[in-house]
Scaffold this motif. Structure first.
Motif, short mmCIF file in Angstrom:
data_model
loop_
_atom_site.label_atom_id
_atom_site.label_comp_id
_atom_site.label_asym_id
_atom_site.label_seq_id
_atom_site.Cartn_x
_atom_site.Cartn_y
_atom_site.Cartn_z
N SER A 76 0.83 -1.21 0.00
CA SER A 76 0.00 0.00 0.00
C SER A 76 0.86 1.25 0.00
O SER A 76 0.52 2.24 -0.64
CB SER A 76 -0.97 0.02 1.18
OG SER A 76 -0.31 0.28 2.40
N LEU A 77 1.99 1.21 0.68
CA LEU A 77 2.91 2.35 0.69
C LEU A 77 3.54 2.52 -0.69
O LEU A 77 3.64 3.64 -1.20
CB LEU A 77 3.99 2.17 1.75
CG LEU A 77 5.04 3.28 1.83
CD1 LEU A 77 4.39 4.62 2.10
CD2 LEU A 77 6.07 2.95 2.89
N VAL A 78 3.94 1.43 -1.30
CA VAL A 78 4.54 1.49 -2.64
C VAL A 78 3.52 2.05 -3.64
O VAL A 78 3.85 2.91 -4.46
CB VAL A 78 5.04 0.09 -3.07
CG1 VAL A 78 5.45 0.09 -4.54
CG2 VAL A 78 6.20 -0.34 -2.19
N ASP A 79 2.27 1.58 -3.56
CA ASP A 79 1.22 2.09 -4.45
C ASP A 79 1.00 3.58 -4.24
O ASP A 79 0.83 4.34 -5.19
CB ASP A 79 -0.09 1.34 -4.23
CG ASP A 79 -0.04 -0.10 -4.73
OD1 ASP A 79 0.83 -0.40 -5.59
OD2 ASP A 79 -0.85 -0.91 -4.27
N PHE A 80 0.99 4.01 -2.98
CA PHE A 80 0.80 5.43 -2.65
C PHE A 80 1.90 6.28 -3.28
O PHE A 80 1.63 7.30 -3.92
CB PHE A 80 0.77 5.61 -1.13
CG PHE A 80 0.62 7.04 -0.70
CD1 PHE A 80 -0.64 7.62 -0.64
CD2 PHE A 80 1.72 7.81 -0.35
CE1 PHE A 80 -0.79 8.95 -0.25
CE2 PHE A 80 1.58 9.12 0.04
CZ PHE A 80 0.32 9.69 0.09
#
Length: 114
Positions: A76-80
């Protein structure tokens, strides 16, 4: 920066800010708090490094969403980050470099000093 590059960088930062983890522990679907045992200090250290090394973006929206159970995954952090970098114009993604301008006056001063 491609998504895989962001993922690799996030993994390296997680491993650097939270000792005792193995590279295989930092999977995309791993919860940073529940699976990796990161506390608020680790998360803040990681976000500070991400701002310095990857992108100077505001992480508060991700942090608020991540505070809900199960939303603080590595993926989710990478996607953000990927979404924010994609949304920024290419000029804003690159760190500004100092410009050097030469004028006839500054060149003359340099020649006089030599």
């Amino acid at each position: 920066m491609h998504r895989q590059e962001i993922l690799d960088h996030v993994r390296n930062i997680v491993l650097g800010t939270h000792t005792g983890l193995f590279p295989d522990d930092v999977a995309e679907f791993a919860s940073m708090t529940y699976d990796l045992g990161m506390d608020s200090f680790h998360l803040e250290s990681m976000i500070s490094r991400l701002k310095e090394e990857v992108a100077d973006i505001e992480f508060t929206p991700w942090y608020i969403k991540a505070s809900r159970r199960g939303h603080d995954t590595v993926g989710s952090l990478v996607d953000f980050i990927d979404e924010r970098l994609t949304a920024q114009p290419s000029a804003a993604r690159t760190r500004p470099q100092a410009e050097t301008t030469f004028t006839a006056e500054s060149t003359a001063l340099e020649l006089e000093a030599a």
